[in-house]
Design a protein around this motif. Structure first.
Motif, PDB file in Angstrom:
ATOM      1  N   LEU A  86      -3.241  -5.236  -5.136  1.00  0.00           N
ATOM      2  CA  LEU A  86      -1.918  -4.871  -4.619  1.00  0.00           C
ATOM      3  C   LEU A  86      -1.215  -3.893  -5.555  1.00  0.00           C
ATOM      4  N   GLU A  87      -1.304  -4.134  -6.843  1.00  0.00           N
ATOM      5  CA  GLU A  87      -0.665  -3.244  -7.819  1.00  0.00           C
ATOM      6  C   GLU A  87      -1.290  -1.847  -7.771  1.00  0.00           C
ATOM      7  N   LYS A  88      -2.606  -1.763  -7.707  1.00  0.00           N
ATOM      8  CA  LYS A  88      -3.287  -0.464  -7.649  1.00  0.00           C
ATOM      9  C   LYS A  88      -2.898   0.309  -6.393  1.00  0.00           C
ATOM     10  N   LEU A  89      -2.861  -0.383  -5.260  1.00  0.00           N
ATOM     11  CA  LEU A  89      -2.518   0.293  -4.000  1.00  0.00           C
ATOM     12  C   LEU A  89      -1.063   0.761  -3.992  1.00  0.00           C
ATOM     13  N   ARG A  90      -0.168  -0.057  -4.504  1.00  0.00           N
ATOM     14  CA  ARG A  90       1.254   0.348  -4.556  1.00  0.00           C
ATOM     15  C   ARG A  90       1.450   1.568  -5.449  1.00  0.00           C
ATOM     16  N   ILE A  91       0.792   1.594  -6.597  1.00  0.00           N
ATOM     17  CA  ILE A  91       0.914   2.739  -7.500  1.00  0.00           C
ATOM     18  C   ILE A  91       0.364   3.992  -6.831  1.00  0.00           C
ATOM     19  N   ALA A  92      -0.783   3.887  -6.177  1.00  0.00           N
ATOM     20  CA  ALA A  92      -1.380   5.047  -5.505  1.00  0.00           C
ATOM     21  C   ALA A  92      -0.489   5.560  -4.379  1.00  0.00           C
ATOM     22  N   LEU A  93       0.119   4.663  -3.615  1.00  0.00           N
ATOM     23  CA  LEU A  93       1.000   5.100  -2.525  1.00  0.00           C
ATOM     24  C   LEU A  93       2.299   5.701  -3.056  1.00  0.00           C
ATOM     25  N   MET A 112     -10.230   0.734  -4.400  1.00  0.00           N
ATOM     26  CA  MET A 112      -9.231   0.139  -5.303  1.00  0.00           C
ATOM     27  C   MET A 112      -9.146  -1.377  -5.171  1.00  0.00           C
ATOM     28  N   ILE A 113      -9.797  -1.913  -4.175  1.00  0.00           N
ATOM     29  CA  ILE A 113      -9.773  -3.359  -3.962  1.00  0.00           C
ATOM     30  C   ILE A 113     -10.654  -4.042  -4.994  1.00  0.00           C
TER      31      ILE A 113
END
Length: 169
Positions: A86-93, A112-113
């Motif tokens: 979740l942290e990786k996806l939020r940062i990328a978005l 990223m999962i």
């Protein structure tokens, strides 16, 4: 009152003096008996005052301990996978919204999962469910554009933990 407790012979006294010179503690009375028992246990006999366990009992106990450790490790990894993904996806978005770089694609999001979540696709929504053996840690829903395969939205469904009630005394 005479010496009621400890009776030492001259041999005991001289051996204790020798042991003091060598650096050992002298042994009289009850301490001498305890020392003899501990020497027996060092020589391969049973420990003083305890029974040896049967091999079946040891296997059952260690099996239970290993099972509990595996359970804790599995639950911890599921939680770690959910929060890290979740942290990786939020940062990328967030970087997508700010920067001039290419938008985040479905393949990039899948890379990223972390861990092994259950993956499902329904229409234009990609869902990752993070479950341990006992607890469900939540889901990540990624909405994508079916034509360009770019991620356009992120929703989470985190399972709420029950609040701990304080007991008034």
């Amino acid at each position: 009152m005479e010496n009621e407790g400890i009776q030492a012979t001259p041999k005991d006294i001289f051996s204790s003096v020798d042991s003091i010179l060598i650096g050992q503690v002298p042994r009289f009375g009850v301490f001498a008996m305890a020392a003899k028992k501990s020497e027996k246990s060092k020589n391969g006999n049973q420990k003083a005052g305890s029974k040896s366990r049967s091999p079946v009992e040891r296997i059952v106990v260690w099996g239970g301990i290993l099972l509990l450790l595996a359970l804790v490790a599995t639950e911890g990894y599921a939680r770690y996978s959910y929060t890290t993904s979740l942290e990786k996806l939020r940062i990328a978005l967030q970087e997508d919204e700010v920067g001039d770089q290419d938008p985040l694609t479905v393949d990039q999001a899948k890379s990223m999962i972390v861990g092994f979540p259950k993956e499902s696709t329904a229409g234009n929504q990609l869902t990752f469910q993070f479950r341990g053996l006992i607890k469900d840690f939540g889901s990540i829903h990624l909405t994508f554009d079916p034509n360009q395969m770019n991620i356009i939205g992120l929703e989470t469904e985190q399972v709420e933990e029950e609040p701990v009630e304080e007991v008034a005394e």
